[in-house]
Design an enzyme around this catalytic site. Structure first.
Site, mmCIF file in Angstrom:
data_model
loop_
_atom_site.group_PDB
_atom_site.id
_atom_site.type_symbol
_atom_site.label_atom_id
_atom_site.label_comp_id
_atom_site.label_asym_id
_atom_site.label_seq_id
_atom_site.Cartn_x
_atom_site.Cartn_y
_atom_site.Cartn_z
ATOM 1 C CE1 TYR A 12 -4.193 5.120 -9.014
ATOM 2 C CE2 TYR A 12 -2.803 4.580 -10.407
ATOM 3 C CZ TYR A 12 -4.282 3.899 -9.794
ATOM 4 O OH TYR A 12 -4.665 3.167 -9.475
ATOM 5 C CB SER A 58 -7.608 4.235 -6.372
ATOM 6 O OG SER A 58 -7.731 2.255 -6.803
ATOM 7 C CG ASP A 106 -14.074 1.260 -3.585
ATOM 8 O OD1 ASP A 106 -14.436 0.398 -4.100
ATOM 9 O OD2 ASP A 106 -13.382 2.645 -2.785
ATOM 10 C CG HIS A 146 -12.781 2.426 -6.353
ATOM 11 N ND1 HIS A 146 -12.664 2.571 -5.222
ATOM 12 C CD2 HIS A 146 -11.710 2.747 -7.132
ATOM 13 C CE1 HIS A 146 -10.856 2.475 -5.797
ATOM 14 N NE2 HIS A 146 -10.387 2.805 -6.775
#
Length: 715
Positions: A485, A565, A649, A684
């Protein structure tokens, strides 16, 4: 910058599915339909004298007929490919089997009832149950599976009045961040007043039984409500049985324009706490003493430089979490009548580990991160350490919160090989007892999960946890998935995933790297992966892949990378910078156009981490260099790629993925497929129904195995 070339058309190949006695082997050839033609527009932007073509700008219009036709055409190609993978159905069946067990959350008390969430196994949404006391017969309180026929409307938040008699709950339709709020009486579930609409990024904070505070934006008036900019957050008070258009503006809007506003009350409802921010890091802090109706809002912190929040109070003494002058976090105390920063005094000082505090039973629980795993200390109201809580293993503990008068609390513990387990904790004695064990079909004794440290490009030591079967042969022949991430001060701590069992059962390796940009080592760790240091994050991830290859866990031909993301940006940057290092790339709901991300929804709030192309020429040049959409190069062999996004999203708008996939399909020169999977009636990720999750995960693993030459062996 190379200009886009024509559409790549791959020749369709005959499908040959070979079924081995001990498993289902990948098909040697799978027919791939020609990629849909994506017309190029003539849009060219100019940044500081630099002309940047954006030929797929038209895909940003998510409501246009042409965009919808493109989505349908892309899904047809993608589904046509995935349907030919011979073991896709077997993976789906195994995932469905794994998912099909009763799942519980930790219980919580409201009024005379104890509430908990439960899923019977394959229900699309968890059901909220309740029972009188702790031992009464359980009954359904709210069943989100009945909110919509297809399970795509979810329960997105719930708040009880202090006495537990009134309930306000939020629903999300199709995964959108826009919410509706419904109020009911807890006893008979009768509806109170009208449904609130257009609520977004909001908690619900009751004040007595008169009403509650909530936050929202004005819905965009032009263009798509999913993609339009949401800039000025507003904090309202909604009084029960009055129309929403009469709700009182408390803070925000044009009076005090802020992009994000959150509000909550202390347990005794004396203090209203308001947090206001313009980016995802750093906030102002305000309080209002509600003991007198005419008390004004008082500013506690007057800048956005650090993070702060009031966790509790005792009389006039406020206890504040802050990372001001404490990059790893500390708790300070201050008199509410004079709460300015200069009057703060240390209550629980900063340590070498990152702090995340909570309260319950008159105690303060300091949940620390030690090399990305949990270490929990219990303090009394004098700031004295009472005990270090004994956890069942090395992993992640969460849920150390309760009401002030509670004697017990419940917490959850998990790791990559420790399924989520709920424990009951005696606050007075410090003893934990098993409350609810997971029933998932997984034997932890067959697997191992260990932390390693490797050096990134600049010599920084990065932690990574690697999970696989015991006795794994390190010969470089194992399929592996590397996940990361690296942003927004978010920490990746060990957590169990039902889906990952599919990889582990096949002798695969699952690796999670704790990259800079995250919060694992505090503020400095976060800052070292932001703005013009963002490349550090990508270097950390690439170095993790090189470590796995060097230590012979896998090879480039067996290695996949995944992230969602901000993690989708990570995957996009890694695959464009080092395409030869990975066989498969799985960017999900990614931020992939770094020049325009701030033009949509609340994206401008991410500028603290990213900077924007409008800032200055140097920032533009930096973003332009790594922006995945712009970094794609014509004639390059890229990894087999399955871009994943959703049409609803409204956080990272699907245009990021649409534009990236269109350009990738035009520029890619290898034989590996580069596809986009576009989920409909999803957002999302939050609230996604179980059936949709299983289908998505089955496609992910089928694509990975197919393109790494893995023979899938059904259990």
């Amino acid at each position: 910058m190379s200009k886009p070339i024509g559409v790549i058309v791959l020749a369709a190949l005959a499908t040959t599915a070979c079924h081995h006695q001990n498993g289902i082997a990948p098909a040697s050839d799978i027919a791939l339909l020609p990629y849909p033609e994506t017309p190029e527009g003539g849009v060219v932007d100019t940044y500081f004298g630099n002309k940047v073509p954006d030929p797929y700008r038209w895909l940003e219009n998510d409501t246009a007929r042409d965009t919808k036709a493109w989505v349908d055409a892309q899904n047809e190609v993608t589904n046509g490919y995935l349907e030919q993978i011979p073991f896709r159905k077997a993976i789906y069946d195994r995932l469905e089997e794994l998912w099909n067990y009763e799942k519980y959350t930790a219980p919580f008390k409201e009024g005379s009832y104890t509430y908990f969430y439960k899923n019977d196994g394959l229900q699309n949404q968890h059901v909220l149950y309740r029972r009188h006391g702790e031992d009464g017969e359980a009954e359904v309180f709210l069943d989100p599976n009945k909110f919509s026929e297809d399970g795509t409307t979810s329960l997105a938040g719930i708040a009880f009045s202090k006495d537990g008699s009134l309930v306000a709950y939020q629903i999300s339709e199709g995964g959108s961040d826009w919410r509706k709020v419904i109020v009911i009486r807890a006893e008979d579930k009768s509806i109170v007043g009208d449904t609130l609409v257009d609520v977004k990024f909001s908690g619900l904070a009751w004040h007595g039984n008169t009403g509650f505070y909530y936050s929202s934006y004005d819905k965009p008036r032009e263009g798509s409500t999913l993609a339009g900019i949401t800039d000025q957050h507003k904090l309202y008070f909604h009084r029960l049985d009055t129309p929403q258009d009469e709700d009182v503006l408390i803070f925000g809007g044009s009076h005090t324009p802020r992009r994000y506003i959150d509000a909550y009350l202390t347990d005794d409802e004396r203090f209203l706490v308001i947090s206001a921010a313009n980016t995802t890091t750093g906030n102002e802090l305000y309080i209002r003493d509600l003991s007198k109706p005419d008390n004004a809002i008082v500013q506690v912190v007057d800048n956005f430089e650090k993070n702060h929040g009031i966790i509790d109070h005792a009389g006039d003494t406020l206890f504040i979490y802050t990372n001001l002058d404490a990059p790893n976090g500390r708790i300070v105390a201050v008199d509410a009548r004079n709460p300015a920063v200069e009057n703060w005094r240390d209550f629980i000082p900063e340590t070498a580990n990152v702090l995340s505090p909570s309260t319950g039973g008159g105690k303060i629980f300091a949940n620390y991160l030690k090399d990305a795993t949990s270490l929990v200390h219990q303090y009394n109201r004098k700031g004295e350490l009472e005990r270090v809580i004994e956890l069942p293993d090395v992993g992640s503990a969460s849920g150390f919160s309760a009401k002030p008068g509670d004697k017990m609390l419940y917490y959850s513990f998990t790791s990559y090989i420790y399924p989520p387990t709920i424990f009951k904790y005696d606050i007075g004695t410090g003893k934990s007892e098993l409350y609810n064990a997971s029933r998932v079909d997984f034997d932890p004794s067959l697997y191992e999960s260990r932390q390693v440290f490797y050096r990134s490009k600049d010599g920084t030591e990065i932690p990574m946890i690697i999970t696989h079967k015991k006795g794994l042969k390190l010969d470089g022949n194992n399929p592996a998935l590397l996940y990361g991430y690296g942003g927004f001060n978010i920490s990746l701590t060990p957590s169990f995933s039902i889906s990952t069992i599919i990889l582990l059962e096949q002798g695969g390796v699952y690796a999670v790297a704790n990259l800079r940009g995250g919060g694992e080592y505090g503020e400095q760790w976060h800052l070292s992966g932001t703005k013009r240091q963002k490349q550090n994050v990508f270097d950390d991830f690439i170095a993790a892949a090189e470590y796995l290859i060097r230590e012979q866990y896998t090879t480039p031909g067996k290695l996949g990378i995944a992230g969602g993301s901000n993690g989708g940006l990570l995957v996009g940057a890694a695959m464009t910078q080092r395409p030869e290092l990975f066989r498969v790339a799985l960017p999900a709901v990614g931020v992939l156009d770094m020049l325009r991300y701030h033009k949509f929804t609340a994206g401008a709030g991410w500028a603290y981490d990213y900077g924007t192309a409008d800032d200055d020429e140097a920032m533009f040049a930096y973003l332009y260099t790594y922006s995945p959409y712009h970094a794609l190069k014509s004639g390059t062999v890229y990894p087999a790629t399955l871009v994943m996004t959703a049409d609803h999203d409204d956080r990272v708008v699907p245009a990021h993925s649409f534009k990236f996939a269109a350009r990738l399909q035009q520029y890619h020169r290898g034989e590996a497929p580069v596809l986009i999977r576009i989920e409909t009636k999803a957002g999302h990720g939050a609230g996604k129904p179980t059936a949709m999750i299983i289908a998505e995960q089955a496609d992910k693993w089928a694509f990975l195995f197919q393109n790494t030459g893995v023979t899938y062996n059904p259990k």
